[in-house]
Design a protein around this motif. Sequence first.
Motif, PDB file in Angstrom:
ATOM      1  N   LYS A   1      -6.869   6.011   5.206  1.00  0.00           N
ATOM      2  CA  LYS A   1      -7.302   7.291   5.958  1.00  0.00           C
ATOM      3  C   LYS A   1      -6.404   7.075   7.233  1.00  0.00           C
ATOM      4  O   LYS A   1      -5.920   8.151   7.829  1.00  0.00           O
ATOM      5  CB  LYS A   1      -8.790   7.218   6.479  1.00  0.00           C
ATOM      6  CG  LYS A   1      -9.644   7.183   5.151  1.00  0.00           C
ATOM      7  CD  LYS A   1     -11.201   7.216   5.320  1.00  0.00           C
ATOM      8  CE  LYS A   1     -11.635   6.121   6.094  1.00  0.00           C
ATOM      9  NZ  LYS A   1     -11.649   4.819   5.127  1.00  0.00           N
ATOM     10  N   SER A   2      -6.437   5.828   7.910  1.00  0.00           N
ATOM     11  CA  SER A   2      -5.683   5.592   9.174  1.00  0.00           C
ATOM     12  C   SER A   2      -4.103   5.804   8.984  1.00  0.00           C
ATOM     13  O   SER A   2      -3.324   6.512   9.921  1.00  0.00           O
ATOM     14  CB  SER A   2      -6.041   4.290   9.676  1.00  0.00           C
ATOM     15  OG  SER A   2      -7.378   4.038  10.101  1.00  0.00           O
TER      16      SER A   2
ATOM     17  N   HIS B   1     -16.959   7.343   8.604  1.00  0.00           N
ATOM     18  CA  HIS B   1     -17.614   6.866   7.503  1.00  0.00           C
ATOM     19  C   HIS B   1     -18.889   7.354   7.213  1.00  0.00           C
ATOM     20  O   HIS B   1     -19.769   7.072   6.772  1.00  0.00           O
ATOM     21  CB  HIS B   1     -17.713   5.193   7.634  1.00  0.00           C
ATOM     22  CG  HIS B   1     -16.525   4.406   7.366  1.00  0.00           C
ATOM     23  ND1 HIS B   1     -15.852   3.733   8.009  1.00  0.00           N
ATOM     24  CD2 HIS B   1     -15.900   4.527   6.121  1.00  0.00           C
ATOM     25  CE1 HIS B   1     -14.836   3.160   7.526  1.00  0.00           C
ATOM     26  NE2 HIS B   1     -14.831   3.583   6.233  1.00  0.00           N
TER      27      HIS B   1
ATOM     28  N   GLU C   1     -12.161   7.510  13.553  1.00  0.00           N
ATOM     29  CA  GLU C   1     -13.597   6.952  13.656  1.00  0.00           C
ATOM     30  C   GLU C   1     -13.918   6.919  15.241  1.00  0.00           C
ATOM     31  O   GLU C   1     -14.263   5.754  15.791  1.00  0.00           O
ATOM     32  CB  GLU C   1     -13.568   5.499  13.168  1.00  0.00           C
ATOM     33  CG  GLU C   1     -13.244   5.361  11.639  1.00  0.00           C
ATOM     34  CD  GLU C   1     -13.730   4.239  11.120  1.00  0.00           C
ATOM     35  OE1 GLU C   1     -14.965   3.894  11.236  1.00  0.00           O
ATOM     36  OE2 GLU C   1     -12.819   3.750  10.175  1.00  0.00           O
TER      37      GLU C   1
ATOM     38  N   TYR D   1       4.360   6.566  11.106  1.00  0.00           N
ATOM     39  CA  TYR D   1       5.174   6.012   9.889  1.00  0.00           C
ATOM     40  C   TYR D   1       6.017   7.200   9.361  1.00  0.00           C
ATOM     41  O   TYR D   1       5.688   8.298   9.283  1.00  0.00           O
ATOM     42  CB  TYR D   1       4.031   5.734   8.604  1.00  0.00           C
ATOM     43  CG  TYR D   1       3.022   4.726   9.065  1.00  0.00           C
ATOM     44  CD1 TYR D   1       3.694   3.364   9.140  1.00  0.00           C
ATOM     45  CD2 TYR D   1       1.709   4.816   9.364  1.00  0.00           C
ATOM     46  CE1 TYR D   1       2.854   2.502   9.367  1.00  0.00           C
ATOM     47  CE2 TYR D   1       0.893   3.959   9.671  1.00  0.00           C
ATOM     48  CZ  TYR D   1       1.442   2.676   9.652  1.00  0.00           C
ATOM     49  OH  TYR D   1       0.479   1.506  10.001  1.00  0.00           O
TER      50      TYR D   1
ATOM     51  N   PRO E   1     -13.619   5.065   1.103  1.00  0.00           N
ATOM     52  CA  PRO E   1     -13.786   3.589   1.415  1.00  0.00           C
ATOM     53  C   PRO E   1     -12.932   2.908   2.294  1.00  0.00           C
ATOM     54  O   PRO E   1     -11.713   3.499   2.324  1.00  0.00           O
ATOM     55  CB  PRO E   1     -13.772   2.800  -0.216  1.00  0.00           C
ATOM     56  CG  PRO E   1     -13.335   4.119  -1.010  1.00  0.00           C
ATOM     57  CD  PRO E   1     -13.159   5.269  -0.095  1.00  0.00           C
ATOM     58  N   THR E   2     -13.185   1.835   2.655  1.00  0.00           N
ATOM     59  CA  THR E   2     -12.279   1.001   3.613  1.00  0.00           C
ATOM     60  C   THR E   2     -10.902   0.864   3.016  1.00  0.00           C
ATOM     61  O   THR E   2     -10.992   0.498   1.799  1.00  0.00           O
ATOM     62  CB  THR E   2     -13.019  -0.063   4.149  1.00  0.00           C
ATOM     63  OG1 THR E   2     -12.126  -0.770   5.006  1.00  0.00           O
ATOM     64  CG2 THR E   2     -13.787  -1.066   3.184  1.00  0.00           C
TER      65      THR E   2
ATOM     66  N   PHE F   1       0.822  -1.145   0.095  1.00  0.00           N
ATOM     67  CA  PHE F   1       0.024  -0.072  -0.182  1.00  0.00           C
ATOM     68  C   PHE F   1       0.741   1.345  -0.248  1.00  0.00           C
ATOM     69  O   PHE F   1       1.918   1.443   0.762  1.00  0.00           O
ATOM     70  CB  PHE F   1      -1.090   0.062   1.424  1.00  0.00           C
ATOM     71  CG  PHE F   1      -1.773   1.325   1.188  1.00  0.00           C
ATOM     72  CD1 PHE F   1      -2.857   1.236   0.538  1.00  0.00           C
ATOM     73  CD2 PHE F   1      -1.422   2.390   2.054  1.00  0.00           C
ATOM     74  CE1 PHE F   1      -3.692   2.494   0.279  1.00  0.00           C
ATOM     75  CE2 PHE F   1      -2.149   3.350   2.072  1.00  0.00           C
ATOM     76  CZ  PHE F   1      -3.353   3.460   1.152  1.00  0.00           C
TER      77      PHE F   1
END
Length: 368
Positions: A51-52, A201, A168, A62, A46-47, A26
């Motif tokens: 986002k995280s 979401h 979230e 990171y 979307p999942t 990713f």
Amino acid sequence: MLIRIWREFEAMFLEVNNLSVDLGQFHLIDVNLGLEKEDYMVIIGPTGSGKSVLLETIAGFYRPQSGRIFLEGKDITHLTPEKRGISIIYQDYVLFPHMNVFENIAYGLKKRIEDKEVIESSVVDAAKRLKIDHLLDRNPETLSGGEKQRTAIARSLIVEPNLLLMDEPFSALDVNTHTYLTDLLKKAVSDYQTTCIHVSHNFNDVWSLAEQVAVMRDGEILQQGVVADVFSKPRHDFVADFVGVRNIFQGEVVGGSKGITDVEIDKNLILHSSDTYNTDFKEVIVVIRPENIIFSNQPFVSSIRNQLKGIVTEVVLIGPTVWVEVDVHGTSFKGIITPSSLDMLGIKKGNEIYLSFKSVNVKLIDND
Ligand SMILES: Nc1ncnc2c1ncn2[C@@H]1O[C@H](COP(=O)(O)OP(=O)(O)OP(=O)(O)O)[C@@H](O)[C@H]1O
Ligand SMILES: [Mg+2]
């Protein structure tokens, strides 16, 4: 020197510039974000869109391959997480199990302040704002999900972070608790003048909390901007699809009776809504979903309250549907129909057309 002056002049409170992160399979790709102090941004997507990963990269977990993160004009790209002054709240209420609510909230403050009275009054104040001051001596395991999350929010706000990140935070809560916490959070972040990025979401979070929204897909930010702009003028098919483009107008309540509120959205253009509204509160945002607009070639014979006549200005095929844009005395309405209805009605650019929509489909939102 000139570059430095320019930078200070231009710099936003948070700037994420061309950020790329490589996690093997990713990637975050060339992410750009900007926020002013005290802005509230909701990130949707979307999942698996990243986002995280983006939040955690801003928090310092990171290492980016390239790009820069500036907070208050300072380059924090390579600072350790503790040195960034950023707090992060997750969905699963991470509280210290061996500490009561008071100690949990006081935790970060104790590292900075020694004066016990100041700590106590700050904790009580934060707890009151989050309506948990009656729970201060309880242990986390005895709390409901909503109470735990309010404790986590109080603990984060009390240290007055430069930036509050929330991943979230309400998704494990029932709808009523979610709404209640949204209201409390909105008030609390404004009291503490906190700048926030909130991943969600739930589109209601965007409407109720955010000034800014960013839409992500596959590690990229497709569009960022003021909520009404992104929702009404998506620059990308995916964004249009994802946010479900709406008709959004600034309006003013000008009257009403028998369960109907009259709202003026332009000079002499009055819409009727079934949302009851306190007429003292005049400024509203008016939202109509495009699929609720009915098109016809003749005036629609029915009891439908809102009936307008306009000129078709745009007909665009997006996926399996057709977007039709109609100008009504200078105000643009967007509707959505199937290609066969388009043919049947013979809708073409420049044609006259009638629009109708029910008052229950005219939604009013506080414009504060
Ligand atoms: N530490 C990691 N190492 C490798 N890949 C990771 C790591 N963390 C996340 N990913 C991958 O990065 C992608 C984006 O994950 P991320 O958790 O940011 O998505 P998201 O948009 O937050 O999704 P959701 O809405 O489901 O929370 C996923 O494919 C995930 O498997
Ligand atoms: Mg996530």
